[in-house]
Design an enzyme around this catalytic site. Structure first.
Site, PDB file in Angstrom:
ATOM      1  N   ASN A   1       0.829  -1.220   0.000  1.00 19.45           N
ATOM      2  CA  ASN A   1       0.000   0.000   0.000  1.00 19.45           C
ATOM      3  C   ASN A   1       0.858   1.262   0.000  1.00 19.45           C
ATOM      4  OD1 ASN A   1       0.834  -0.604   2.635  1.00 19.45           O
ATOM      5  ND2 ASN A   1      -0.906   0.428   3.574  1.00 19.45           N
TER       6      ASN A   1
ATOM      7  N   ASP B   1       3.398  -5.455  11.790  1.00 20.26           N
ATOM      8  CA  ASP B   1       2.562  -4.475  11.093  1.00 20.26           C
ATOM      9  C   ASP B   1       3.155  -3.071  11.299  1.00 20.26           C
ATOM     10  OD1 ASP B   1       0.580  -3.257   9.609  1.00 20.26           O
ATOM     11  OD2 ASP B   1      -0.937  -3.354  11.184  1.00 20.26           O
TER      12      ASP B   1
HETATM   13  C1  NCD Z   1      -1.366   0.358   7.907  1.00 25.48           C
HETATM   14  C2  NCD Z   1      -0.593   1.466   7.209  1.00 25.48           C
HETATM   15  O1  NCD Z   1      -0.516   2.559   7.750  1.00 25.48           O
HETATM   16  O2  NCD Z   1      -0.037   1.213   6.139  1.00 25.48           O
HETATM   17  N1  NCD Z   1      -2.132   0.917   8.971  1.00 25.48           N
HETATM   18  C3  NCD Z   1      -2.626   0.267  10.031  1.00 25.48           C
HETATM   19  O3  NCD Z   1      -3.384   0.870  10.777  1.00 25.48           O
HETATM   20  N2  NCD Z   1      -2.288  -0.978  10.309  1.00 25.48           N
HETATM   21  C4  NCD Z   1      -2.211  -0.350   6.906  1.00 25.48           C
HETATM   22  C5  NCD Z   1      -2.771  -1.636   7.425  1.00 25.48           C
HETATM   23  O4  NCD Z   1      -2.030  -2.615   7.561  1.00 25.48           O
HETATM   24  O5  NCD Z   1      -3.969  -1.690   7.690  1.00 25.48           O
HETATM   25 ZN    ZN Z   2      -0.338  -3.663   7.731  1.00 17.57          ZN
END
Ligand code: NCD
Ligand code: ZN
Length: 419
Positions: free
Chosen positions: A89, A285
């Site tokens: 993304n 993440d």
């Molecule tokens: C992630 C991001 O900022 O790219 N944000 C999040 O809240 N985890 C995108 C995602 O993994 O949903």
């Molecule tokens: Zn993510």
């Protein structure tokens, strides 16, 4: 033997004093006593496999004021992580062969750790074109940072089939977008109301109904989901923030993340379930947003928290406190991701790449964001106890020593490397 590392080795979940012999970047012997040209004796300190983080957002291209592969990989290395899988993304998104090839060229030579690149597309033809160079397919069933979204059962089924045919792992952001309400939230509790656990339950129920066995569900927030994924033959990933932070953490927009932080009881149940081995993998993440962006009022602040550098240090200090068995942590942070993504790492075993991390249980410190390496400039874990690695080897090369980087940007794309 090129190098011998001696210390308390973590093997099959147990610590035993011994030596790891390394030749040509690989573990060539594991024995009580070994001779070698170069020796590093770390004494009572723990020698374990370096971690593999199956979920980071290094923001390149398009958002490099938040992070890039140089700073992101530096953060990973200082956190005992020698392989990362980067999410698609970005801006532009990694959603077509041309963008993937551009990204590969762009990041080559800039990473301290090995990496793989996820892609996202709802077009089977594009996936075919990207498969030889992609670490996996990411499906976003719920809207989050960026514009990628695919919440249609038919399309999801088609893409999972295609990925399986191409032997490509699939990871899913499982929040059913139709159960997420739009609107301005002003607190963590309201953000949670807008993205209720039911959205996660329903997304996972739908994946189970699609017979999506083999698919990985990212950042699981509820212990019930760990049971649902296991029953459906899917793997699961849990993230440090859902294990350690909840709606009572007082972080305001700093704690805004998707899926959202849950209530304290749910968080505790998730931690207990992970500690008994119910989560397949641990993934940070790592979603860095700049400290100034996170300081915006709640409704405007972006979702996501950084975590690649603090994941292992926080979990190692949980191990030290007796909250989590070391063997369980090594399985979900090292062995399981390496197996799943086909990288010969994650265990102290002959033939594996010599990606190792040394931790000193007597040396813990409190997290100070100003000493971390992400560009984002903040951490939700400020002041918490953490055990950072003292030494990290990647492919037998000393990349971190006495807690400081001493290596080069030798990270390779796992799809290029002849492992
Ligand atoms: C992630 C991001 O900022 O790219 N944000 C999040 O809240 N985890 C995108 C995602 O993994 O949903
Ligand atoms: Zn993510």
């Amino acid at each position: 033997m090129d190098l011998v590392l001696e210390g308390r080795l973590l093997i099959n979940g147990e610590l035993t004093q011994g030596c790891v012999g390394i030749d040509n970047g690989r573990i060539s012997a594991v024995k009580k006593v070994l001779r070698g040209d170069r020796r590093i004796d770390v004494g009572y300190r723990i020698v374990m496999p370096a971690a593999m983080d199956p979920h980071v957002h290094f923001r390149q291209p398009g958002m490099t004021h938040k992070e890039d592969f140089h700073t992101g990989s530096l953060a990973a290395l200082h956190g005992g992580v020698t392989t990362v899988l980067d999410m698609p993304n970005t801006n532009p998104p990694t959603d077509r062969p041309r963008n993937l090839m551009d990204k590969r060229r762009m990041v080559k030579g800039s990473s301290f750790v090995d990496y793989g690149l996820f892609v996202a597309t709802s077009m089977p033809r594009r996936l075919e074109g990207m498969a030889p160079y992609a670490a996996g397919l990411k499906i976003f069933m719920g809207s989050t940072t960026g514009s990628l979204l695919d919440n249609d059962d038919g399309s999801i089924r088609q893409m999972i089939n295609k990925a399986m045919e191409l032997d490509l792992p699939v990871s899913v952001h499982a929040e059913d977008d139709s159960l997420i309400t739009e609107g301005e939230a002003s607190s963590l509790k309201e953000h949670l109301q807008q993205r209720p656990a039911e959205a996660e339950f329903n997304a996972v129920r739908r994946l189970a109904a699609l017979r999506a066995a083999g698919v990985n569900v990212c950042h699981v927030t509820r212990s019930e989901v760990l049971d649902m994924t296991a029953a459906a033959g899917m793997s699961s990933e849990v993230s440090p923030h859902h294990l350690l932070l909840d709606t009572g953490c007082g972080l305001g927009s700093g704690g805004k993340v998707n899926p959202p932080l849950r209530q304290p009881q749910a968080r505790e149940a998730l931690f207990r379930a992970a500690a008994v081995g119910k989560a397949t993998m641990l993934g940070s993440d790592h979603a860095p947003h700049h400290v100034d962006e996170k300081a915006e009022e709640f409704a405007l602040a972006p979702s996501g928290v950084p975590g690649v550098e603090t994941m292992m240090p926080l979990m190692m200090s949980a191990v030290k406190r007796g909250e989590l068995p070391l063997g369980t942590l090594a399985e979900m942070a090292c062995a399981a991701p390496a197996r799943r993504f086909g990288v010969p790492k994650g265990a102290i075993e002959e033939g594996m790449l010599a990606d190792l991390a040394v931790y000193d249980p007597r040396e813990t410190e409190t997290i100070d964001a100003s000493r971390l390496h992400s560009k984002c400039g903040w951490s939700p874990y400020e002041g918490r106890e953490a055990m950072f690695p003292r030494l990290v080897l990647m492919g037998g090369e000393l990349q971190l020593s006495r807690g400081e980087v001493c290596g080069e940007r030798i990270g390779r794309d796992i799809k290029d490397a002849t492992f």
